[in-house]
Structure formats: C-alpha cells, structure tokens
Design an enzyme around this catalytic site. Sequence first.
Site, PDB file in Angstrom:
ATOM      1  N   CYS A  24       0.845  -1.196   0.000  1.00 34.58           N
ATOM      2  CA  CYS A  24       0.000   0.000   0.000  1.00 34.58           C
ATOM      3  C   CYS A  24       0.882   1.249   0.000  1.00 34.58           C
ATOM      4  O   CYS A  24       1.807   1.363   0.804  1.00 34.58           O
ATOM      5  CB  CYS A  24      -0.911  -0.023   1.227  1.00 34.58           C
ATOM      6  N   CYS A  27       0.181   3.225   3.787  1.00 34.32           N
ATOM      7  CA  CYS A  27       0.610   2.653   5.068  1.00 34.32           C
ATOM      8  C   CYS A  27       1.841   1.766   4.948  1.00 34.32           C
ATOM      9  O   CYS A  27       2.396   1.321   5.954  1.00 34.32           O
ATOM     10  CB  CYS A  27      -0.532   1.867   5.708  1.00 34.32           C
ATOM     11  N   CYS A  59      -7.144   3.159   3.192  1.00 36.40           N
ATOM     12  CA  CYS A  59      -6.006   4.074   3.074  1.00 36.40           C
ATOM     13  C   CYS A  59      -6.218   5.098   1.959  1.00 36.40           C
ATOM     14  O   CYS A  59      -5.877   6.278   2.123  1.00 36.40           O
ATOM     15  CB  CYS A  59      -4.721   3.271   2.825  1.00 36.40           C
ATOM     16  N   LYS A 414       2.770 -46.754  34.685  1.00 35.99           N
ATOM     17  CA  LYS A 414       2.413 -46.050  33.449  1.00 35.99           C
ATOM     18  C   LYS A 414       2.439 -47.071  32.316  1.00 35.99           C
ATOM     19  O   LYS A 414       3.494 -47.405  31.788  1.00 35.99           O
ATOM     20  CB  LYS A 414       3.387 -44.909  33.163  1.00 35.99           C
ATOM     21  N   ARG A 434      -7.704 -40.568  23.870  1.00 35.99           N
ATOM     22  CA  ARG A 434      -7.174 -39.427  24.626  1.00 35.99           C
ATOM     23  C   ARG A 434      -7.538 -38.109  23.955  1.00 35.99           C
ATOM     24  O   ARG A 434      -7.788 -37.110  24.617  1.00 35.99           O
ATOM     25  CB  ARG A 434      -5.656 -39.551  24.739  1.00 35.99           C
ATOM     26  N   GLU A 561       7.393 -48.399  31.166  1.00 37.95           N
ATOM     27  CA  GLU A 561       7.610 -47.025  30.709  1.00 37.95           C
ATOM     28  C   GLU A 561       7.880 -46.059  31.860  1.00 37.95           C
ATOM     29  O   GLU A 561       8.695 -45.150  31.743  1.00 37.95           O
ATOM     30  CB  GLU A 561       6.396 -46.541  29.910  1.00 37.95           C
TER      31      GLU A 561
END
Length: 966
Positions: A24, A27, A59, A414, A434, A561
């Site tokens: 522009c 601007c 503008c 786990k 999940r 784990e």
Amino acid sequence: MSDEEEVEEKPFAIERAKQGRAVCKKCKQKCLQGELRLAKLVYNPFGAGKMKAWHHIECLFEAFLKQRKTTKRLDSPDEIDGWSDLEEDEQDDIINRIKDMNKFFGVTSTASTTGTNKKKNDSVQSKQEPAKANKDKTKKDKAEKTNKDKADRNKDKSDNKDEANKTKKNQSFKEFRKLVADITNTDSYLDKTRCVKETFSNIFPGSSDKDDIILWCRLLLPGVVKRVYNLQSKQLIKLFSRLFNTDQDDMLNHLEKGDIGETIQEFFEDSTKIKPAKKCTLTVVEVDKFLDQLSELTKEEDQVDHFKTFVPKCTSNDLKMVIRLIKGDLRMGAGAKHILEAIHENAYENYQTSRDLDAVIMKCLSGTITTSSTKSMKGNVILLTPVLPMLAESCKSVEQAMKKCPNGMYSEIKYDGERVQIHKCGPEFKYFSRSLKPVLPHKVQHFKEYITKAFPKADDIILDSEILMVDTTTGKPLPFGTLGKHKKTEFKDASVCLFVFDCIFFNGESLIKRPLSERKQFLQDNMIEIPNHIMFSELEEIHKKEDLSKMIAKVLKMGLEGLVLKDIKSIYEPGKRHWLKVKKDYLFDGAMADSADLIVLGAWYGTGKKGGMMSVFLMGCYDSKSDKFCTVTKVHTGHDDKTLEKLQSELDMIKIKQEQSKVPNWLKCTKTMIPDFVAKDPKKQPIWEITGAEFTKHDVHTADGISIRFPRVTKIRDDKDWKTATNLKELNKLYTNSKENPDVSMLVKGLDNSSSQSSKDVKLKRKLEEDTDSDDKISTPKKKKVANQTTNVKEVKGVDNSSSQSSKDVKLKRELQEDTDSDDKTSTPKKKKVANQTTNVKEENASKPEERTDSKQEESTASKVEDISDDKQLFAGVKVVLADELKKSEHKDIIKQFTKNGGTILSEDESEQATYALHYYNVIREPVLNCSYTIRHLSFEWVKDSIKEGSLMDYKSYTVQWNPDV
C-alpha cells in the site's frame, strides 16, 4: 501481478490481491492475498503511460480526505475499472465511502445529475402557462401527502433490503472466509477473541440466530467436529489432478511448499477443465452439507463425483478454505478458547468439562450460564459425551513429586498402551481416545461383554482406563504398538486387556468432585476383576522419598515405561495437568534417556512454515555385515530455525521424491521410509546424537527393527564420522542393555537428593562405560584423560561416595540465593566473590568431554547483563510463567532485572493469567505448568536480549516450538 501496470481508460481500478506482494502506497503494508485493493492511476516515471498505485481501500479514502479540494478524487463508480466484478455488498461499501467523502467536502454526490434535472425542469416550467403555476391549494396538499406516502414506502423497502443483507451475511461463506482471514492476521490472543466477538455481533443481531452461530463455530473449529474424511494430502492431489486434468507430478512438486490448500487453489485458477466462479455464492449451510456427505464416502469414484458437483460453485478462495476444513486446520492460530470466549466468558471452561460444543453454545446464548453456574457445572459430566481427560506433567525429581503431592500419593504403573474413556448407558457403549475421538472398533468391541460382568451393579458408568496387549501366560504387558489390527495375530498367547484406574460417573452420579482415595475405594467395591480382560491398574501408596526412589527404580528395571503419581486427596479435573508422570528420560535432565550417535541418511519436506525445506530427517547406522546403511528413526525436533536454514545448503542431498526405483544400493530401506532426499555420499554425512524416551522395535526400520521413541536431536557431533558413529552391532547392545539391564544405580543412591550428583556427571559416567564396553576400544591415554576429568568434576561438585554435597557448595548456593533474592541488602564485594566462585565451577565443568549440551546451553546464562534504568519499566504488564530450568539460581540475575523493570513472575496457581511462558529450550515437550496452549511460548533469550537492547524485542524470532512427540 505486478504493482505497476500500463494505463487503462479509467482513472481508478479495483481488484483482489492475487499474490499478496503489492505494498500500500500510504501505510506501506502489504495488500494481503484475496483482499480488495484500490488503485489510482498516476504518472509512470519508468516509461510511457501511467501506472497503478495500489492502496488498501481505507487508506486511499483517508488520502482523499487529506488532499486539496482541487485534486482529483473518486467521484463515481463509473470511474473504477473492475467495478462490475464486485459483489453487491462490496459495491454498496464503496458507494457509501464516496458519499461520506463528498459530504466532508460539501459536495452532493448527485450534483451533476441534479443540476441537469434542474435545468431541464426550469426549461419546462418556463414554457408552462401562468395558469398552471397557480394550482389549487387542496390539490397541492394532496400531492404532498402522496409524496410522503411514497417516501415511507421507499424507507420500508430500504429497511427490508438492509435486513435481507444481514441475513445474507449470516449465511455467506464469503463472510466466514473474511472472519478467518481477520483472525489469521491478528497476533494478540485477546484481539483474536475480540475479532470473533465483533463479527458475531454484526452479523448475528438477534437471539434467533442460535443455530447459525453453532454452525459457524463448528466450522471455525473443524478439529472439534469429529468428521472423518480419510483424505490425506496426496489423495487430494490425486482427486484434483483428475478434476482439473492437470499433471499429478506438477501438483506434488507444488505441494512441497507445504500447503495443500494453496496448491489446489493455484491449479484451480489455471485449470481449463473447470473454471472458478467469479463471485462467491456459497453459503455456510451448503459447505457444511457438502462436508457431511463427503465424510460418508470412501470410494475414490464417489469422492470425485461429489467434488465435481461442488467445485464449479467455488471461487479459488472458497475451494482453498474448503480444503483446509477437510484437513481440519484453518491455519489461523486460534482454537476453541479464542472462539468460545467470544460467545461467553465462561463458555470455554464449561466446554472443557462437557465437550459438547452445541450444548455449551446453546446454554450461553440462552443466558443460562453464569460464573456461579459454571462452577457448579464443573462437577457435571454428560453420559456418552467425552470428558476432557485429566493429564500429567513431567516429573523430573522426587522433590518435585513430594511437593506436588503433600498428602501422599498413589504411584501407578504407566502402561505403554492407549488411553480409553469408556461410557456405558444401559446397553449402549461408547469408547473415546485421549484426543476424544472414537476408538477403532477392533480394539474395543469385545469389551462390551466383559464390562457388564466386571460391573454387575452399573447401569450407567464412565471409566478412565488404558488398553494394551498382555501375555496370557505371564500376565506381562506386551510392547507398545501391538494393538494394531494385524499385529494382534502375531501373538498367540495374548489378549487385549483393559486396566481401569478411575471411575468418574456411576449410576447417575458424577464422582469427579470426590477425592481420589474415595474413587479408588469405589472401584474396589464395585468392580470384579476378569483376568487378562478387565484388571485394576497396579498401584502403591507412597509417603516417603526413599520409597518413591525404590519404586521408580523397580519399574524401570522391569522395562516398563514409568509411573504416574497422583495426590491421594486430589479430585478429577478435566483437562488439567495436576498428575505427574515419571519416565527415565525426564530424570537428571534427560541423563538416563536412551541415545545413539546416528548418521543423516535422508530427509523429507516439512509442512506449514517449514514447507519447501528439509525439516524431517532419516537417521540410521552402518551394518558391516551387509555393507549397507540401515534406518533407525525419523527426527524433526531439536534444531532451531537458524540451524535448520543452514542445513539446507550444508547437507549434500539428492532429490528422489520418495520413488523406490531411485533408492541407492547403499541404503537398506522399507517402502514407507523412502524419503524425498537421500544423501549423495553417506560416508560424508554429519553425525547427530539422537535422544529419546526409549529404544523400541518397529518393523518399518531396517536396523534389526530397532528404533527410538520420541526422538530429538540433542547434539551435532562434529567430533565423529560414520566410522565412529553408533553401528548396528553397538545399537543392538544398547537396546539389550536398555531393556534387560537398565542402569538405575543413580536413582537408588541419589534421586532423593537430586543436587548430590549433576546430570553432567551421570552423562560422563555413562559415556565412559559405553567407551569401555564398546568393541572399538579407546586408547589407554584417552581413558586416563576422561577419568582424570571425572575426578576434577567431583572435586568441584563435591560428589563423594555417599553422594553427599560439600559444605562449600551448600554455602555457595546459599550465598547466591541470598544475593539474588534481596533487593540490595548484600554488599558489592560479596556479590563479586560469589560470582567468581560460580565462574570457577563452570570453568571446571566446561573442561569435560563428550557432554550433551543444547546449543543455547553453551552460552553461559549466568553471565551478567548490563542493567537498565528502573524507570524504563521495560516489561510493564508482562506476566510470565517459568519453565523449571529457569528457576535455578544461575538465572536469577536476569529474573531480578526482569521484575525490577515491571515484569511479573506468576506462580503455578496463577499461570492461566500469563501473557508469556518462558523456556530454556527452543523445542518443548508440553506446555509449562497449566498455562494456556495459546499464550506465547518464548525462549529465555527474549528477556536477555530485550535487557541488552533496552527495548522489547520482536517475539517472532524467539518463539518456542511445541511438539508433543518430542
């Protein structure tokens, strides 16, 4: 299109920016792709004729208001080239702007027309007979009344037209696209929400728009709506190459840039078979209906036919947006929190519990959700609607666990399976993963019978559990990944088992507000175990540090784990990370993680902002028996943006586009691991240290199936080449030791006093053992050197055989802590002394070889940064939550300056209010504490550099990548 074009007949031109490169003239900001831009034809200094000076519409009209009255302005739509291509509402907007501008200059928009009519009327009137000028008063009044009635009718008609336009906006897919663009172009979290709120208030003025608002929200959150299309990027390319009659390889080449939406958009615009519509006529209802029907189609021919009837109705921008909806990512940097908080301040919090988007929005719009009602609704769950699962944050020490669980804890195994939330409502069952997606039937369909037997008293129930394969002979869990449809057949003496660890709803009553101890007892009282099918999760109640240390060591010795730790009195909080997970790669700053020095054998193109560049790498090792290089893992995390950019030119690669016929003879590779690029010469490729959660087996890799889970690059090994990198024989040894004889000695000796032995010592010790055990034995002098350095480190650190810490280190730590926390209570000489001692320790540590360090860790974060004036208040209004790495004393010099200059450090309980999360690393495994995913996650370097420069640095170059697969 170029910014400057040859002159045309009309003084102004309007169009949509095609490539987003034009700037522009007012601007100096780019006119974004797809955005309307307005040009004024001006003198061309580079050649004959005139050129177009492009502006944003706002503008150019602002420029008109500031220029002299005599300077040429836009007086009429007839002066605009491209006017007829605009849609009606866009034309109305321009006309209104012209009227407002003319009003500002005191000019009537229809002055020329009015003047002509006036002259004509005067001429006619001058020819009229004088008798006609003296009309009867009654007749005149009657005419005035008629005119008034006509004006009223016109006003009603205009009002109806305005209402019709509002209705059109409610339904227009173009308005939906515009909102997505506005959200995308907005950086601030709060501004994104404000953008949605303002748009909704403009186009949904009445309470009768509830269904439309719900539909818009469903489209704005495509990941929430569980529609499955089974259309990956390459499948979409195949479909559209047929529709557009274009070369599939050309489309695949363009796809390397990383955006499937832009690829299809560009080829749609160039297609000769199907042309894009000139104007958007689609409604959000039509798009939603199209997507619903597409989700039901599985055959390629049916999908092609479905697209054939829909695509001709789309503009190129419409189709790009539809493709992004299919891919479930609008690429606008906003999620459910941004959208729902625009509906109601409590909507997102309520959504976290119920996960029923339609019901939450309906309650918000009906005015039935308030702050108090939201609090009460937290305790409510809806049967057959998935509840956001409670999560766990990584636990790096026993101290952290004891602090997080002051009432004692349940230490649960786990399990390395898949988390499943089970809903039973009478005879109806639903299973959610999940991520709250439906679980594949072959994994859970047989549980219907067993759950009924295991819970004979339960009519309605919601269970939180883990499913995995177990050996029916030994009862031991089988490795991760064995739940696959074709994998299960490989195990004769195995069955799928459900390990239940929580109950959050039972026979009409929500249990999430009850303490965990009561929920556990509730399970014991109401569940009957069915061996190898429905089992209690194995747990142990712990109150002492040493017991936890032994439990962690025991679990790791068993090859499991890790552990999940839960406070005995904790309630079930959907979506909150108030549990803890302990894995060996979390402990001692990752010193216990499995790692190997691997060769870069190939690479794939990245996606998104990494599109068009190599960002995913194929890592492997050398097999001396076959004289080939084998694949071990793919890795895409661990490099910062600058390193990644350098690798594009430093890596000597050949492009093969995943074609099997082009795989070189030296590479032993399965079909699914064929990369986009392969190394020109593997013997000249760099060596990277790859660290992960554990060694695992995966048949897609050719290094005897050995792979690394959650891999990341932890160091570029410039000191190694392909001969000294980990070979296949050594990799098998590492795998065996990791599974059968993991080293947990540091856990038993020092986990309950994590400061007794630094992670660097552990790494050095482990490296020494690896060097000693390896077939390619190192020379005696090298061993001696490493051993001496180890001794030096222990002398500095104060580590003795009992793993105690010397009084000198304790004193140093205390002095540094006092110096940092006080405002200026200690004297300058004392500060200097502490700083020098710290430096000495670091100098000793710096001499150690073979250490794994992050590239940023090599710069001393303890180095002093020049202070700045307190009155600058540089960080005023900045609220941050810190990663654990930044809570160490060596960083507190900078933290102190941060707070002195207006910054605020939030506690864990306040972390939801943070504007930034600060990290030490460039890539993080998960969000810090409980802070929002949507706040800015930045490197600590942002604070340091801002202090150095005396002004806030642009956050973009300090953004931390969040990758849950790290």
